[in-house]
Design an enzyme around this catalytic site. Structure first.
Site, PDB file in Angstrom:
ATOM      1  N   THR A   1      11.290 -10.743   9.419  1.00  0.00           N
ATOM      2  CA  THR A   1      11.173  -9.626   8.508  1.00  0.00           C
ATOM      3  C   THR A   1      11.724  -8.253   9.091  1.00  0.00           C
ATOM      4  OG1 THR A   1       9.200 -10.712   7.173  1.00  0.00           O
ATOM      5  CG2 THR A   1       9.799  -8.288   7.035  1.00  0.00           C
TER       6      THR A   1
ATOM      7  N   PHE B   1       0.837  -1.083  -0.019  1.00  0.00           N
ATOM      8  CA  PHE B   1       0.070   0.084  -0.013  1.00  0.00           C
ATOM      9  C   PHE B   1       0.880   1.408  -0.020  1.00  0.00           C
ATOM     10  CE2 PHE B   1      -2.134   2.650   3.235  1.00  0.00           C
ATOM     11  CZ  PHE B   1      -2.570   3.925   2.575  1.00  0.00           C
TER      12      PHE B   1
ATOM     13  N   ASN C   1       8.320  -9.415  -1.611  1.00  0.00           N
ATOM     14  CA  ASN C   1       8.035 -11.067  -1.737  1.00  0.00           C
ATOM     15  C   ASN C   1       6.687 -11.223  -2.023  1.00  0.00           C
ATOM     16  OD1 ASN C   1       7.054 -10.419   0.546  1.00  0.00           O
ATOM     17  ND2 ASN C   1       7.927 -12.057   1.829  1.00  0.00           N
TER      18      ASN C   1
ATOM     19  N   LYS D   1       9.461  -4.253  15.369  1.00  0.00           N
ATOM     20  CA  LYS D   1       9.627  -3.016  14.920  1.00  0.00           C
ATOM     21  C   LYS D   1      10.529  -2.156  15.880  1.00  0.00           C
ATOM     22  CE  LYS D   1       7.178  -2.366  11.152  1.00  0.00           C
ATOM     23  NZ  LYS D   1       7.926  -1.602   9.735  1.00  0.00           N
TER      24      LYS D   1
ATOM     25  N   PHE E   1       4.007 -10.824  -0.138  1.00  0.00           N
ATOM     26  CA  PHE E   1       3.361 -11.528   1.010  1.00  0.00           C
ATOM     27  C   PHE E   1       1.850 -10.965   1.160  1.00  0.00           C
ATOM     28  CE2 PHE E   1       2.428 -11.587   5.511  1.00  0.00           C
ATOM     29  CZ  PHE E   1       1.752 -12.894   5.533  1.00  0.00           C
ATOM     30  N   THR E   2       2.007  -9.748   1.161  1.00  0.00           N
ATOM     31  CA  THR E   2       0.729  -8.682   1.341  1.00  0.00           C
ATOM     32  C   THR E   2       0.671  -7.741   0.171  1.00  0.00           C
ATOM     33  OG1 THR E   2       1.733  -7.171   2.685  1.00  0.00           O
ATOM     34  CG2 THR E   2       0.318  -8.915   3.625  1.00  0.00           C
TER      35      THR E   2
ATOM     36  N   TYR F   1       4.789  -8.059  15.631  1.00  0.00           N
ATOM     37  CA  TYR F   1       5.044  -6.555  15.196  1.00  0.00           C
ATOM     38  C   TYR F   1       5.504  -5.548  15.887  1.00  0.00           C
ATOM     39  CZ  TYR F   1       3.391  -2.848  12.143  1.00  0.00           C
ATOM     40  OH  TYR F   1       3.218  -1.678  11.370  1.00  0.00           O
TER      41      TYR F   1
ATOM     42  N   THR G   1      -2.476   5.080   8.662  1.00  0.00           N
ATOM     43  CA  THR G   1      -2.523   5.927   7.442  1.00  0.00           C
ATOM     44  C   THR G   1      -3.444   4.928   6.570  1.00  0.00           C
ATOM     45  OG1 THR G   1      -0.126   6.579   7.621  1.00  0.00           O
ATOM     46  CG2 THR G   1      -1.071   6.520   5.410  1.00  0.00           C
TER      47      THR G   1
ATOM     48  N   LYS H   1      25.201   0.332   4.984  1.00  0.00           N
ATOM     49  CA  LYS H   1      26.600   0.507   5.522  1.00  0.00           C
ATOM     50  C   LYS H   1      27.620   0.261   4.462  1.00  0.00           C
ATOM     51  CE  LYS H   1      29.585  -2.232   8.481  1.00  0.00           C
ATOM     52  NZ  LYS H   1      29.525  -3.517   8.765  1.00  0.00           N
TER      53      LYS H   1
HETATM   54  P1  NAD Z   1       1.502  -3.597   3.291  1.00  0.00           P
HETATM   55  O1  NAD Z   1       1.256  -5.011   3.788  1.00  0.00           O
HETATM   56  O2  NAD Z   1       0.482  -3.134   2.074  1.00  0.00           O
HETATM   57  O3  NAD Z   1       3.019  -3.541   2.474  1.00  0.00           O
HETATM   58  C1  NAD Z   1       4.036  -4.151   3.140  1.00  0.00           C
HETATM   59  C2  NAD Z   1       4.787  -4.804   1.950  1.00  0.00           C
HETATM   60  O4  NAD Z   1       5.825  -5.410   2.300  1.00  0.00           O
HETATM   61  C3  NAD Z   1       4.143  -5.733   1.066  1.00  0.00           C
HETATM   62  O5  NAD Z   1       4.158  -5.474  -0.366  1.00  0.00           O
HETATM   63  C4  NAD Z   1       4.354  -7.148   1.250  1.00  0.00           C
HETATM   64  O6  NAD Z   1       4.670  -8.136   0.383  1.00  0.00           O
HETATM   65  C5  NAD Z   1       6.124  -6.669   1.776  1.00  0.00           C
HETATM   66  N1  NAD Z   1       6.828  -7.698   2.436  1.00  0.00           N
HETATM   67  C6  NAD Z   1       6.491  -8.400   3.752  1.00  0.00           C
HETATM   68  N2  NAD Z   1       7.258  -9.041   3.963  1.00  0.00           N
HETATM   69  C7  NAD Z   1       8.370  -9.061   3.189  1.00  0.00           C
HETATM   70  C8  NAD Z   1       9.559  -9.621   3.178  1.00  0.00           C
HETATM   71  N3  NAD Z   1      10.170 -10.461   4.106  1.00  0.00           N
HETATM   72  N4  NAD Z   1      10.511  -9.318   2.034  1.00  0.00           N
HETATM   73  C9  NAD Z   1      10.057  -8.416   1.152  1.00  0.00           C
HETATM   74  N5  NAD Z   1       8.978  -7.912   1.173  1.00  0.00           N
HETATM   75  C10 NAD Z   1       8.052  -8.452   2.304  1.00  0.00           C
HETATM   76  O7  NAD Z   1       1.609  -2.416   4.479  1.00  0.00           O
HETATM   77  P2  NAD Z   1       1.815  -1.028   4.279  1.00  0.00           P
HETATM   78  O8  NAD Z   1       0.496  -0.306   5.089  1.00  0.00           O
HETATM   79  O9  NAD Z   1       2.099  -0.473   2.948  1.00  0.00           O
HETATM   80  O10 NAD Z   1       3.156  -0.868   5.324  1.00  0.00           O
HETATM   81  C11 NAD Z   1       4.346  -0.576   4.934  1.00  0.00           C
HETATM   82  C12 NAD Z   1       5.351  -0.288   5.964  1.00  0.00           C
HETATM   83  O11 NAD Z   1       4.850   0.947   6.644  1.00  0.00           O
HETATM   84  C13 NAD Z   1       5.423  -1.365   6.949  1.00  0.00           C
HETATM   85  O12 NAD Z   1       6.610  -1.470   7.438  1.00  0.00           O
HETATM   86  C14 NAD Z   1       4.581  -1.215   8.075  1.00  0.00           C
HETATM   87  O13 NAD Z   1       5.085  -1.626   9.436  1.00  0.00           O
HETATM   88  C15 NAD Z   1       4.556   0.505   8.166  1.00  0.00           C
HETATM   89  N6  NAD Z   1       3.370   1.217   8.704  1.00  0.00           N
HETATM   90  C16 NAD Z   1       2.293   1.380   8.044  1.00  0.00           C
HETATM   91  C17 NAD Z   1       1.098   1.887   8.508  1.00  0.00           C
HETATM   92  C18 NAD Z   1      -0.040   2.057   8.014  1.00  0.00           C
HETATM   93  O14 NAD Z   1      -1.176   2.614   8.711  1.00  0.00           O
HETATM   94  N7  NAD Z   1      -0.302   1.710   6.810  1.00  0.00           N
HETATM   95  C19 NAD Z   1       1.265   2.492  10.163  1.00  0.00           C
HETATM   96  C20 NAD Z   1       2.597   2.091  10.716  1.00  0.00           C
HETATM   97  C21 NAD Z   1       3.620   1.514   9.981  1.00  0.00           C
HETATM   98  N1  UDP Z   2      24.314  -7.356   3.724  1.00  0.00           N
HETATM   99  C1  UDP Z   2      23.481  -7.210   2.377  1.00  0.00           C
HETATM  100  N2  UDP Z   2      24.063  -6.544   1.493  1.00  0.00           N
HETATM  101  C2  UDP Z   2      25.159  -5.958   1.387  1.00  0.00           C
HETATM  102  C3  UDP Z   2      26.018  -5.870   2.475  1.00  0.00           C
HETATM  103  C4  UDP Z   2      25.342  -6.624   3.805  1.00  0.00           C
HETATM  104  O1  UDP Z   2      22.362  -7.881   2.298  1.00  0.00           O
HETATM  105  O2  UDP Z   2      25.622  -5.103   0.387  1.00  0.00           O
HETATM  106  C5  UDP Z   2      23.660  -8.057   4.832  1.00  0.00           C
HETATM  107  C6  UDP Z   2      24.440  -9.322   5.149  1.00  0.00           C
HETATM  108  O3  UDP Z   2      23.713 -10.461   5.110  1.00  0.00           O
HETATM  109  C7  UDP Z   2      24.943  -9.095   6.389  1.00  0.00           C
HETATM  110  C8  UDP Z   2      24.113  -7.953   7.014  1.00  0.00           C
HETATM  111  O4  UDP Z   2      23.842  -7.323   5.854  1.00  0.00           O
HETATM  112  O5  UDP Z   2      25.121 -10.147   7.467  1.00  0.00           O
HETATM  113  C9  UDP Z   2      24.584  -7.065   8.005  1.00  0.00           C
HETATM  114  O6  UDP Z   2      25.906  -6.387   7.436  1.00  0.00           O
HETATM  115  P1  UDP Z   2      26.987  -5.731   8.324  1.00  0.00           P
HETATM  116  O7  UDP Z   2      28.064  -5.597   7.595  1.00  0.00           O
HETATM  117  O8  UDP Z   2      26.534  -4.865   9.333  1.00  0.00           O
HETATM  118  O9  UDP Z   2      27.299  -7.170   9.400  1.00  0.00           O
HETATM  119  P2  UDP Z   2      28.418  -8.366   8.840  1.00  0.00           P
HETATM  120  O10 UDP Z   2      28.527  -8.611   7.541  1.00  0.00           O
HETATM  121  O11 UDP Z   2      29.346  -8.174   9.590  1.00  0.00           O
HETATM  122  O12 UDP Z   2      27.207  -9.488   9.553  1.00  0.00           O
END
Ligand code: NAD
Ligand code: UDP
Ligand code: UDP
Length: 328
Positions: free
Chosen positions: A92, A13, A34, A149, A36-37, A145, A175, A105
């Site tokens: 996540t 969203f 990915n 967070k 998921f949602t 959650y 939101t 970094k």
């Molecule tokens: P949403 O569920 O529509 O979007 C989340 C997105 O993340 C989805 O597209 C989902 O497929 C993707 N996702 C989930 N797990 C994943 C993973 N492991 N790897 C890759 N992608 C992944 O929700 P949203 O409302 O758009 O929220 C977006 C962000 O804002 C979130 O981090 C949420 O915690 C934060 N947030 C939203 C609200 C709100 O009111 N909408 C309030 C507070 C915080």
């Molecule tokens: N990482 C990544 N992309 C990058 C660099 C790092 O996904 O370009 C990931 C990697 O899996 C790593 C994590 O980020 O374990 C944390 O990185 P950091 O350098 O802080 O720590 P370290 O490599 O020592 O675990």
């Protein structure tokens, strides 16, 4: 300046609106999701844009790409969705944040972490200021959650202190807007779909609990302003609309705006459901020069139009999880 910008959760969203706005501003966008949602439907209109690239990837795995900025939004956000696979939700937030911070970094770039008002839990002070540490149950249904967070915020601030990185946190309050998932169980999408389909409007508890609703365009504006700040601005900064409504008032307004004959009915209050929530946005006003501009009535009309169109087309996105949140 033209940049290559990574948006994780970009097919969701908020993410899909952010991708759109970044493209409008002339940037290249790499959307990682990915699904998921999130759904392809949310970004279908961007796929033809040569500045837009889509990568199906789970942020709990490392990601090696070359970009100039990262918005880390990947995480299911509605209670039904984040409670569907709570272990994956924590992974996540936490492992996803570690990977994205590791990427930032290595590249020495800015990262903006999408945090949430849920870090305040069921708040004992009102309205919520950033200094407040919160009142969070560490072992309840919402904890995957909330604590995920909170840990992601901890990681951001430790990377900032330990690695002198320009990372930032925004705490997003409720939101709403077009492209919310119709089955995500959140109050605005639930009530609008219920009103449009003539089903009962389900008030959990007595409907006297409060929330403050921010329209998505305002939210995206604030996120982009936050990213544009210098490294001295880390946050956390609350982003939301401070105008507070009871859930019952929201239900009544949606009935009025849709002209629906649906009835208000009462259902049990979900476990750990916060009784009130309202952001103090003084920091956002001072530091970002931002405040919301879209009122609830105006924002709801746009949202209703979106869901009306979606329901007419019968275009249903992926179904995730149960039909409502856990009660006890
Ligand atoms: P949403 O569920 O529509 O979007 C989340 C997105 O993340 C989805 O597209 C989902 O497929 C993707 N996702 C989930 N797990 C994943 C993973 N492991 N790897 C890759 N992608 C992944 O929700 P949203 O409302 O758009 O929220 C977006 C962000 O804002 C979130 O981090 C949420 O915690 C934060 N947030 C939203 C609200 C709100 O009111 N909408 C309030 C507070 C915080
Ligand atoms: N990482 C990544 N992309 C990058 C660099 C790092 O996904 O370009 C990931 C990697 O899996 C790593 C994590 O980020 O374990 C944390 O990185 P950091 O350098 O802080 O720590 P370290 O490599 O020592 O675990
Ligand atoms: N809510 C409700 N009926 C619904 C969905 C939600 O009364 O059909 C209530 C819910 O109990 C909560 C508020 O609306 O008090 C906001 O719920 P949502 O899931 O949208 O967000 P959050 O609880 O995460 O703020």
């Amino acid at each position: 300046m033209h940049k290559r910008i990574l948006v994780t959760g970009g097919a969701g969203f908020l993410g899909s609106h952010l991708c759109e706005r970044l493209l409008d501003a002339g940037h290249d966008v790499l959307c990682v999701d990915n699904f998921f949602t999130g759904t392809r439907r949310n970004i279908r209109h961007l796929l033809e844009n040569r500045s837009f690239e889509l990568l199906r990837h789970d942020v709990t795995f490392p990601l090696y790409v070359e970009v100039d900025e990262i918005y880390n939004l990947a995480c299911p956000a509605s209670p039904i969705h984040y409670q569907f696979d709570p272990v994956q939700t924590t992974k996540t937030s936490v492992i996803g944040a570690i990977n994205m911070l590791g990427l930032a970094k290595r590249l020495k770039i800015k990262l903006l972490q999408a945090s949430t008002s849920e870090v305040y839990g069921d708040p004992t002070i009102h309205p919520q200021k950033e200094e407040y540490w919160g009142n969070v149950n560490p072992i309840g249904f919402r904890s995957c959650y909330d604590e995920g967070k909170r840990c992601a915020e901890t990681l951001v601030f430790d990377y900032v202190r330990q690695h002198r990185m320009p990372a930032k946190v925004v705490r997003i309050f409720n939101t709403y807007g077009p492209r919310m998932h119709p089955n995500d169980g959140r109050v605005v999408s639930n009530f609008v779909v219920q009103a449009l389909t003539g089903r009962d409007i389900t008030l959990y508890g007595g409907g006297s609990q409060t929330r403050s609703f921010c329209y998505v365009d305002d939210l995206v504006d604030a996120m982009m302003r936050m990213m544009a700040t210098g490294p001295e601005v880390t946050g956390p900064i609350n982003i939301g609309n401070p105008t507070e409504f009871t859930i019952r008032e929201l239900g009544e307004l949606i009935l009025e705006l849709t002209g629906s004959k649906s009835k208000l009915v009462f259902e049990p209050l979900p476990s750990d459901d916060p009784k009130q929530r309202q952001p103090n946005i003084d920091r956002a006003r001072d530091i970002l020069g931002w405040e919301p501009t879209v009122g609830l009535r105006e924002g709801l009309l746009k949202t209703i139009e979106y869901f009306d169109d979606l329901l007419r087309k019968g275009d249903r996105p992926n179904e995730v999880g149960a039909s409502r949140v856990l009660v006890s």
